[in-house]
Design a protein around this motif. Structure first.
Motif, PDB file in Angstrom:
ATOM      1  N   GLU A  10       0.855  -1.177   0.000  1.00 25.36           N
ATOM      2  CA  GLU A  10       0.000   0.000   0.000  1.00 25.36           C
ATOM      3  C   GLU A  10       0.896   1.233   0.000  1.00 25.36           C
ATOM      4  OE1 GLU A  10      -3.266   2.254   2.832  1.00 25.36           O
ATOM      5  OE2 GLU A  10      -2.496   0.302   3.418  1.00 25.36           O
ATOM      6  N   GLU A  11       0.701   2.089  -0.964  1.00 23.02           N
ATOM      7  CA  GLU A  11       1.481   3.317  -1.044  1.00 23.02           C
ATOM      8  C   GLU A  11       0.685   4.448  -0.407  1.00 23.02           C
ATOM      9  OE1 GLU A  11       3.122   4.305  -4.815  1.00 23.02           O
ATOM     10  OE2 GLU A  11       3.552   2.212  -5.297  1.00 23.02           O
ATOM     11  N   VAL A  12       1.365   5.239   0.404  1.00 28.71           N
ATOM     12  CA  VAL A  12       0.732   6.368   1.065  1.00 28.71           C
ATOM     13  C   VAL A  12       1.570   7.619   0.827  1.00 28.71           C
ATOM     14  CG1 VAL A  12      -0.370   4.973   2.854  1.00 28.71           C
ATOM     15  CG2 VAL A  12       1.903   5.868   3.234  1.00 28.71           C
ATOM     16  N   ASP A  13       0.917   8.770   0.884  1.00 26.08           N
ATOM     17  CA  ASP A  13       1.625  10.033   0.698  1.00 26.08           C
ATOM     18  C   ASP A  13       2.274  10.504   1.990  1.00 26.08           C
ATOM     19  OD1 ASP A  13       0.985  10.240  -1.997  1.00 26.08           O
ATOM     20  OD2 ASP A  13      -0.976  11.117  -1.525  1.00 26.08           O
ATOM     21  N   ALA A  14       1.611  10.267   3.099  1.00 28.25           N
ATOM     22  CA  ALA A  14       2.134  10.731   4.376  1.00 28.25           C
ATOM     23  C   ALA A  14       1.572   9.862   5.489  1.00 28.25           C
ATOM     24  CB  ALA A  14       1.754  12.188   4.617  1.00 28.25           C
ATOM     25  N   VAL A  15       2.260   9.893   6.601  1.00 26.16           N
ATOM     26  CA  VAL A  15       1.829   9.150   7.781  1.00 26.16           C
ATOM     27  C   VAL A  15       1.680  10.145   8.908  1.00 26.16           C
ATOM     28  CG1 VAL A  15       2.460   7.338   9.424  1.00 26.16           C
ATOM     29  CG2 VAL A  15       3.058   7.098   7.022  1.00 26.16           C
ATOM     30  N   GLU A  16       0.584  10.050   9.639  1.00 27.15           N
ATOM     31  CA  GLU A  16       0.361  10.960  10.755  1.00 27.15           C
ATOM     32  C   GLU A  16       1.395  10.701  11.842  1.00 27.15           C
ATOM     33  OE1 GLU A  16      -3.547  11.231  12.424  1.00 27.15           O
ATOM     34  OE2 GLU A  16      -4.470  10.907  10.464  1.00 27.15           O
ATOM     35  N   LYS A  17       1.842  11.791  12.460  1.00 30.01           N
ATOM     36  CA  LYS A  17       2.783  11.663  13.561  1.00 30.01           C
ATOM     37  C   LYS A  17       2.048  11.039  14.743  1.00 30.01           C
ATOM     38  CE  LYS A  17       6.183  14.339  16.080  1.00 30.01           C
ATOM     39  NZ  LYS A  17       6.791  15.652  16.270  1.00 30.01           N
ATOM     40  N   PRO A  18       2.622  10.017  15.363  1.00 31.29           N
ATOM     41  CA  PRO A  18       1.923   9.387  16.482  1.00 31.29           C
ATOM     42  C   PRO A  18       1.794  10.352  17.660  1.00 31.29           C
ATOM     43  CG  PRO A  18       4.150   8.528  16.284  1.00 31.29           C
ATOM     44  CD  PRO A  18       3.914   9.416  15.097  1.00 31.29           C
ATOM     45  N   PRO A  19       0.756  10.203  18.458  1.00 38.64           N
ATOM     46  CA  PRO A  19       0.595  11.114  19.600  1.00 38.64           C
ATOM     47  C   PRO A  19       1.688  10.895  20.629  1.00 38.64           C
ATOM     48  CG  PRO A  19      -1.005   9.330  19.701  1.00 38.64           C
ATOM     49  CD  PRO A  19      -0.290   9.193  18.388  1.00 38.64           C
ATOM     50  N   ARG A  20       2.025  11.956  21.373  1.00 36.80           N
ATOM     51  CA  ARG A  20       3.037  11.847  22.427  1.00 36.80           C
ATOM     52  C   ARG A  20       2.498  10.955  23.534  1.00 36.80           C
ATOM     53  NH1 ARG A  20       7.327  14.888  22.513  1.00 36.80           N
ATOM     54  NH2 ARG A  20       7.439  14.847  24.760  1.00 36.80           N
ATOM     55  N   ALA A  21       3.365  10.172  24.079  1.00 32.09           N
ATOM     56  CA  ALA A  21       2.982   9.271  25.162  1.00 32.09           C
ATOM     57  C   ALA A  21       2.652  10.079  26.413  1.00 32.09           C
ATOM     58  CB  ALA A  21       4.108   8.289  25.461  1.00 32.09           C
ATOM     59  N   ARG A  22       1.603   9.739  27.050  1.00 33.19           N
ATOM     60  CA  ARG A  22       1.200  10.386  28.294  1.00 33.19           C
ATOM     61  C   ARG A  22       1.121   9.316  29.364  1.00 33.19           C
ATOM     62  NH1 ARG A  22       2.630  14.899  26.674  1.00 33.19           N
ATOM     63  NH2 ARG A  22       1.282  16.062  25.316  1.00 33.19           N
ATOM     64  N   VAL A  23       1.626   9.621  30.529  1.00 42.37           N
ATOM     65  CA  VAL A  23       1.602   8.672  31.634  1.00 42.37           C
ATOM     66  C   VAL A  23       0.602   9.176  32.655  1.00 42.37           C
ATOM     67  CG1 VAL A  23       2.959   7.578  33.446  1.00 42.37           C
ATOM     68  CG2 VAL A  23       4.002   8.094  31.244  1.00 42.37           C
TER      69      VAL A  23
END
Length: 155
Positions: A10-23
């Motif tokens: 699967e070809e994609v143009d962009a990937v969303e930045k993963p959310p910052r980890a929260r503890v």
């Protein structure tokens, strides 16, 4: 055993930045630390005051921290040597340092970016740090500060 496997791509143009980890605060985090030999060290006030929150002050503190890292072959810090091309600080105090090395075959090519990242992360007020190692434009002695040239006897 002769099952055919089909691989799909699967070809994609962009990937969303993963959310910052929260503890989330858990009972483990609210537990008191047992008294030990680190107690005095942990309660000691830091010698470097934290920047007020202004991104310009955080940037100045990062530059000052970068001036403590020296090239192992040249007795000049990496900032005055001209290896740091840019320091950006976002409103969230995430720092991005764009840097190069004197040559791609530099003996510290593997360790220097990590040292820069750790130094920037240690600056009070910095939430996250990223180091971008670039080779274009290539480093040359014209990028050195006047102080570095004086130190090396090039003035």
């Amino acid at each position: 055993m002769n099952d055919e496997r089909k691989i799909t791509v699967e070809e994609v143009d962009a990937v969303e930045k993963p959310p910052r980890a929260r503890v989330d605060e858990t009972p483990m985090q609210t537990m008191k630390r047992k008294r030990d030999y680190l107690e005095g060290f942990l309660t000691k006030a830091t010698e470097t005051p934290a920047p007020s929150g202004d991104t310009d002050e955080v940037k100045e503190a990062i530059v000052a921290a970068l001036q403590t890292i020296f090239d192992p072959e040249i007795p000049v810090d990496i900032y005055n040597l001209g290896l740091i091309y840019d320091v950006e600080v976002s409103e969230d105090h995430d720092a991005v340092v764009t840097m190069t090395l004197t040559t791609p075959h530099c003996p510290v090519a593997e360790s220097m970016p990590g040292e820069v990242e750790m130094t920037v992360l240690a600056v009070p007020g910095v939430r996250d740090a990223e180091v971008k190692l670039v080779w274009d434009p290539p480093w040359d002695p014209s990028k050195m500060s006047d102080e570095a040239r004086l130190e090396l006897g090039m003035l």
